[in-house]
Design an enzyme around this catalytic site. Structure first.
Site, PDB file in Angstrom:
ATOM      1  N   SER B  49       0.883  -1.134   0.000  1.00  0.00           N
ATOM      2  CA  SER B  49       0.000   0.000   0.000  1.00  0.00           C
ATOM      3  C   SER B  49       0.927   1.190   0.000  1.00  0.00           C
ATOM      4  O   SER B  49       2.060   1.018   0.377  1.00  0.00           O
ATOM      5  CB  SER B  49      -0.890  -0.037   1.213  1.00  0.00           C
ATOM      6  OG  SER B  49      -0.393  -0.853   2.228  1.00  0.00           O
ATOM      7  N   THR B  50       0.580   2.349  -0.425  1.00  0.00           N
ATOM      8  CA  THR B  50       0.078   3.362   0.408  1.00  0.00           C
ATOM      9  C   THR B  50       0.577   4.762   0.241  1.00  0.00           C
ATOM     10  O   THR B  50       1.718   4.958  -0.143  1.00  0.00           O
ATOM     11  CB  THR B  50       0.404   3.009   1.864  1.00  0.00           C
ATOM     12  OG1 THR B  50      -0.332   1.939   2.240  1.00  0.00           O
ATOM     13  CG2 THR B  50       0.309   4.101   2.818  1.00  0.00           C
TER      14      THR B  50
END
Lengths: 253, 274
Positions: B49-50
């Site tokens: 993720s992210t």
């Protein structure tokens, strides 16, 4: 000596008598399930007797502070290992008592050459609703008994003199404690605490109905000793911390 | 146990230290620890993720994160919670491998409560900050193999000494750094970092002078900027009500921004362009 059965029995009997004698001055602790949660009430001393064990578990205790500490720590360790390995919902007072505390206490009690554990306690579990609560009385020898469902209306008490809790369990007809509002439950718990204190000391014939229903009069009966209280707060059920110390005003005490 | 623990039926205690990871080790319970990880010859396709970010604003600290988790070019999940409350005073925002990061968060959540309950006092802020660094360091064998890397942000406040929230960021080896203005992490974070640096130096209104509403809007804008350049950072899906996670850590405590607040903030941001 202990190879001979009768000597072993004698040793165990002596040990039990010694422990009961040591515990006898112990001040009572009361647990009462009510709509607001599970209320624990004791008489304030120099060392605390009420403890948070896990998200929804609390312990009320009496005995030697060092031994209370050992049992408290055992309960905290077991609860946190279980809660981490599985989930918080898998941590229950029943499993904690049956598979951790009781076997450990029994093993300690039967080691007759080791110093005995001076401990008596109530493990309280908060449920989603009052009928889901449970109160477990646990003794130094590993014996335990559960109170749940309709039995919760009677409250639970432990005291230094073992007979006090026995008398309360055996009471017929059973006093049903008012445990609707938090203040009403706190008053009921205080009445039970006063009953247990007097029953174990000066007034062994006292009935629950003889206790005053006014907080000030009840406190006077305790010699104006301070109170220690804790609440497993039902409004916080499902959160990581439900244990909190309510104010005296909240409890009306 | 201190004596009960050494007897049958009870766990082996770590009560002397209040150290939960030590308790797990002594009882052979599953735990994050160095040396347990098998060596892998070919790294699996790992879920990643992210963009997570955090900065000081007038009221305290705001922590925000997008919701997307990816494995290679595949979006695995669009509702990942990357801003995790460790306790009422501590928030961790994770970037990297969720498999490791979620386990780190669980370990810390239990560790903090275990310490507080067993020692009858809360863990200090310094110890909390170090505990996360230690977990990252213990994860070094995985990090060196290129899987399971976690580079988090930690926002925390100390109830006794330092009531104003403090921000920390970490490197992949576990070193911790206190952030003065802001901290960002994740594959989309370079874009957000550039914007934050510009705002604090040149905009005339550094983040620390912005109120809560402005802080929320800025956090949403930053995540939007990050999502523009990083495929591993999710945007906003208004049809499904998937908004970034936003939390506030202030002197008064910790709280989450409700979806309605985020929806209104986003709508207000868009209005000038309609």
């Amino acid at each position: 000596m202990t190879e001979e059965p009768y000597r072993w029995l004698e040793a165990i009997q002596n040990r039990r008598e010694y422990i009961e004698d040591q515990l006898s001055p112990g001040l009572p602790v009361v647990a009462l399930s009510c709509d607001a949660g599970v209320l624990l009430l004791g008489i304030k001393t120099s060392t605390p007797k009420l403890f948070e064990i896990y998200d929804h578990l609390a312990l009320g205790s009496l005995g030697h502070p060092a031994d209370i500490e050992k049992v408290r720590q055992t309960a905290i360790d077991a609860a946190h290992i279980e809660g981490f390995a599985r989930s918080a919902q898998d941590v229950s007072a029943r499993r904690l008592v049956s598979y951790n505390l009781a076997p450990a206490l029994k093993a300690a009690f039967e080691q007759i050459f080791a110093a005995p554990l001076l401990f008596r306690g109530i493990l309280a579990e908060l449920g989603a609703t009052p009928t889901d609560d449970a109160l477990w009385r646990v003794d130094y020898d590993g014996s335990f008994s559960a109170q749940n469902g309709a039995e919760l209306a009677h409250g639970s008490v432990i005291s230094g003199p073992r007979q006090v809790a026995k008398d309360w369990v055996a009471q017929t007809p059973k006093s049903t404690l008012d445990r609707g509002e938090l203040k009403a439950a706190a008053l009921s718990a205080l009445r039970l605490l006063v009953w247990a204190k007097l029953r174990g000391t000066k007034d062994q014939g006292i009935e629950f109905s003889d206790t005053p229903s006014d907080p000030a009069a009840l406190k006077e009966k305790l010699g104006n000793e301070g109170l220690e209280f804790a609440l497993l707060d039902r409004s916080l059920f499902g959160q990581p911390i439900t244990y909190r110390v309510p104010t005296a005003e909240e409890l009306g005490l | 146990m201190n004596s009960l623990g050494s007897r049958p039926g009870g766990p082996e205690s770590a009560s002397g230290t209040g150290d939960f990871t030590e308790l797990l080790r002594r009882n052979d319970a599953p735990a994050l620890r160095a040396g347990d990880f098998p060596r892998v010859s070919a790294a699996p396709v790992e879920t990643h993720s992210t963009t997570v970010l955090s900065f000081h604003y007038q009221g305290g600290v705001i922590i925000a994160g997008d919701r997307r988790a990816t494995a290679g070019n595949t979006v695995m999940y669009d509702r990942a919670d990357k801003v995790i409350e460790l306790d009422n005073e501590t928030v961790m925002a994770i970037a990297g491998s969720p498999a490791t990061a979620f386990e780190m968060a669980r370990t810390l959540q239990t560790s903090f409560q275990y310490y507080r309950r067993s020692q009858l006092q809360p863990l200090s802020l310094s110890a909390k900050v170090r505990a996360l660094g230690k977990l990252i360091k213990d994860n070094l064998p995985m990090t060196l193999q290129g899987v399971g890397t976690v580079v988090p942000i930690l926002a925390a406040r100390d109830l006794h000494n330092q009531r104003d929230p403090i921000l920390f960021f970490y490197d992949a080896l576990g070193a911790q750094f206190q952030a003065v203005d802001f901290a960002v992490s994740g594959s989309g974070s370079p874009a957000a970092r550039s914007v934050l640096q510009w705002i604090n130096r040149w905009s005339g209104q550094p983040t620390s002078q912005r109120d809560e509403k402005q802080a929320v809007q800025l956090a949403l804008q930053l995540l939007d900027v990050a999502a523009e350049s990083d495929t591993a950072t999710g945007g906003v899906d208004r049809r499904s009500l998937i908004y970034p996670q936003v939390k506030f850590l202030t002197r008064d405590g910790l709280r989450s921004a409700p979806v309605e607040m985020l929806r209104e903030s986003f709508a207000a941001l868009e209005a000038p362009h309609i």
